[in-house]
Design a protein around this motif. Structure first.
Motif, short mmCIF file in Angstrom:
data_model
loop_
_atom_site.label_atom_id
_atom_site.label_comp_id
_atom_site.label_asym_id
_atom_site.label_seq_id
_atom_site.Cartn_x
_atom_site.Cartn_y
_atom_site.Cartn_z
N ALA A 1 55.06 79.08 34.06
CA ALA A 1 55.72 77.81 33.78
C ALA A 1 57.15 77.82 34.29
CB ALA A 1 55.69 77.56 32.27
N SER A 2 57.59 76.68 34.76
CA SER A 2 58.93 76.43 35.30
C SER A 2 59.29 77.38 36.44
CB SER A 2 59.99 76.49 34.20
OG SER A 2 60.09 77.81 33.68
N SER A 3 58.30 77.75 37.26
CA SER A 3 58.54 78.61 38.41
C SER A 3 59.34 77.87 39.48
CB SER A 3 57.21 79.06 39.02
OG SER A 3 56.55 79.98 38.20
N THR A 4 60.14 78.65 40.21
CA THR A 4 60.78 78.14 41.42
C THR A 4 59.87 78.48 42.59
OG1 THR A 4 63.02 78.35 40.56
CG2 THR A 4 62.76 78.33 42.95
N ILE A 5 59.42 77.46 43.30
CA ILE A 5 58.43 77.64 44.35
C ILE A 5 59.06 77.35 45.71
CG2 ILE A 5 56.14 77.02 45.19
CD1 ILE A 5 56.17 78.15 42.35
N PRO A 6 59.19 78.35 46.59
CA PRO A 6 59.67 78.07 47.94
C PRO A 6 58.57 77.40 48.78
CG PRO A 6 60.00 80.38 47.33
CD PRO A 6 59.04 79.79 46.36
N LEU A 7 58.91 76.32 49.44
CA LEU A 7 58.04 75.69 50.43
C LEU A 7 58.68 75.91 51.79
CD1 LEU A 7 57.14 72.25 48.78
CD2 LEU A 7 55.82 74.37 48.74
N ILE A 8 57.98 76.58 52.66
CA ILE A 8 58.54 76.95 53.96
C ILE A 8 57.88 76.11 55.04
CG2 ILE A 8 58.90 78.82 55.60
CD1 ILE A 8 58.74 80.74 53.20
N PHE A 9 58.66 75.26 55.68
CA PHE A 9 58.13 74.36 56.71
C PHE A 9 58.43 74.93 58.09
CE2 PHE A 9 58.79 71.85 52.92
CZ PHE A 9 57.59 71.15 52.82
N ILE B 1 57.46 72.61 37.72
CA ILE B 1 57.83 73.51 38.81
C ILE B 1 59.05 72.94 39.53
CG2 ILE B 1 55.50 74.42 39.18
CD1 ILE B 1 55.16 72.45 41.48
N HIS B 2 59.79 73.84 40.15
CA HIS B 2 61.01 73.48 40.86
C HIS B 2 60.86 73.92 42.31
CE1 HIS B 2 65.23 72.38 41.18
NE2 HIS B 2 65.50 73.55 41.75
N LEU B 3 60.97 72.97 43.24
CA LEU B 3 60.72 73.26 44.64
C LEU B 3 62.02 73.55 45.39
CD1 LEU B 3 58.19 70.39 45.45
CD2 LEU B 3 57.69 72.71 44.64
N GLN B 4 61.97 74.59 46.22
CA GLN B 4 63.06 74.86 47.14
C GLN B 4 62.50 74.73 48.56
OE1 GLN B 4 64.69 78.71 46.04
NE2 GLN B 4 66.38 77.72 45.00
N LEU B 5 63.20 73.97 49.39
CA LEU B 5 62.71 73.64 50.72
C LEU B 5 63.40 74.50 51.77
CD1 LEU B 5 62.56 69.75 50.49
CD2 LEU B 5 60.94 71.45 49.63
N TYR B 6 62.60 75.09 52.64
CA TYR B 6 63.08 75.91 53.75
C TYR B 6 62.58 75.29 55.05
CZ TYR B 6 64.33 79.46 50.32
OH TYR B 6 64.91 80.13 49.26
N PHE B 7 63.49 75.07 55.98
CA PHE B 7 63.15 74.39 57.23
C PHE B 7 63.49 75.27 58.43
CE2 PHE B 7 64.24 71.06 54.17
CZ PHE B 7 63.14 70.22 54.26
N ASN B 8 62.54 75.34 59.37
CA ASN B 8 62.79 76.02 60.63
C ASN B 8 63.91 75.29 61.37
OD1 ASN B 8 62.57 76.76 63.48
ND2 ASN B 8 60.64 77.73 62.91
N LYS B 9 64.88 76.03 61.88
CA LYS B 9 66.02 75.42 62.57
C LYS B 9 65.60 74.62 63.81
CE LYS B 9 66.98 79.55 65.35
NZ LYS B 9 67.96 80.64 65.64
#
Length: 233
Positions: A153-161, A194-202
């Motif tokens: 519960a309440s995990s921080t989830i990285p989403l890597i695009f 859940i808490h999303l953190q967004l990662y984007f390819n440069k």
């Protein structure tokens, strides 16, 4: 007629030079009108060392800022200029307006007019080493990542695009259309949220960035929040 007029404005640049700025496209924007505005333009210009040209001559600190970014630019090219504009407003000492916001200007194809995506509170963090993300945020083990129940519960989830069509969550490489289904699975188990953190390819184009942000924004809810920090790797 109003839309045609606005496009003409966006294609003009001062000093007797005419430049074309291709706005990123968006569908069903949440914001379709912004009042009391000043524009800034980040052009695609191959004659410049970084292929970009920034025009910020008409910005007024106390207004809402419409940042027009050419959709052909990569994040690596555009983000430094965007951060420069953000810092200019955040660090203003005189005539500061706490209610003034920043928006990216887009072409909303669903209405054939302009749409806007707010980014006032976004903090861009560049040159992230993507191979350290799981360790840094104490992600669950690989075994747990493969079975969705491993998240708590309440995990921080990285989403890597990685590009405009694919993303990584845990050890899974998926297409963007599967994002909603994956988040639904997580919220069924993580009922606190859940808490999303967004990662984007440069190397993502600004068009791809806007499309991804619109997609993720549309999926946020009482159970899904999104971090103000955005990471460029």
């Amino acid at each position: 007629m109003r839309y045609i007029y606005l496009l003409i404005i966006l294609s003009l640049f001062s000093c007797n030079n005419e430049r074309t700025l291709l706005l990123p496209e968006i569908e069903n924007a949440d914001i379709t009108e912004v009042l009391d505005v000043s524009p800034a333009y980040i052009f695609y210009d191959e004659s410049q060392p970084d292929s970009t040209l920034l025009n910020r001559k008409n910005l007024i600190i106390t207004t809402n800022w419409l940042v027009n970014v050419d959709k052909r630019l990569t994040l690596q090219q555009a983000i430094p200029h965007i951060k420069f504009l953000q810092d200019k407003k955040r660090n203003a000492e005189m005539h500061k307006n706490e209610d003034a916001k920043n928006y990216f200007t887009c072409h909303d194809t669903s209405i054939g007019n302009l749409g806007f995506l707010e980014f006032t509170d976004v903090v861009f963090k560049e040159k992230i080493k993507i191979d350290t993300v799981y360790h840094k945020y104490n992600m669950p083990t690989e075994e747990n990542l493969k079975r969705i129940g491993g998240f708590h519960a309440s995990s921080t989830i990285p989403l890597i695009f990685k590009d405009g069509n694919h993303f990584k969550i845990g050890e899974q490489n998926l297409i963007i259309d599967e994002l909603k289904n994956e988040l639904d699975k997580l919220t069924e188990i993580n009922f606190i949220g859940i808490h999303l953190q967004l990662y984007f390819n440069k190397n993502l184009s600004f068009q791809d960035y806007i499309s991804i942000k619109r997609k993720v924004n549309s999926l946020t809810s009482d159970l899904i929040s999104m971090d103000f920090n955005e990471f460029i790797y």
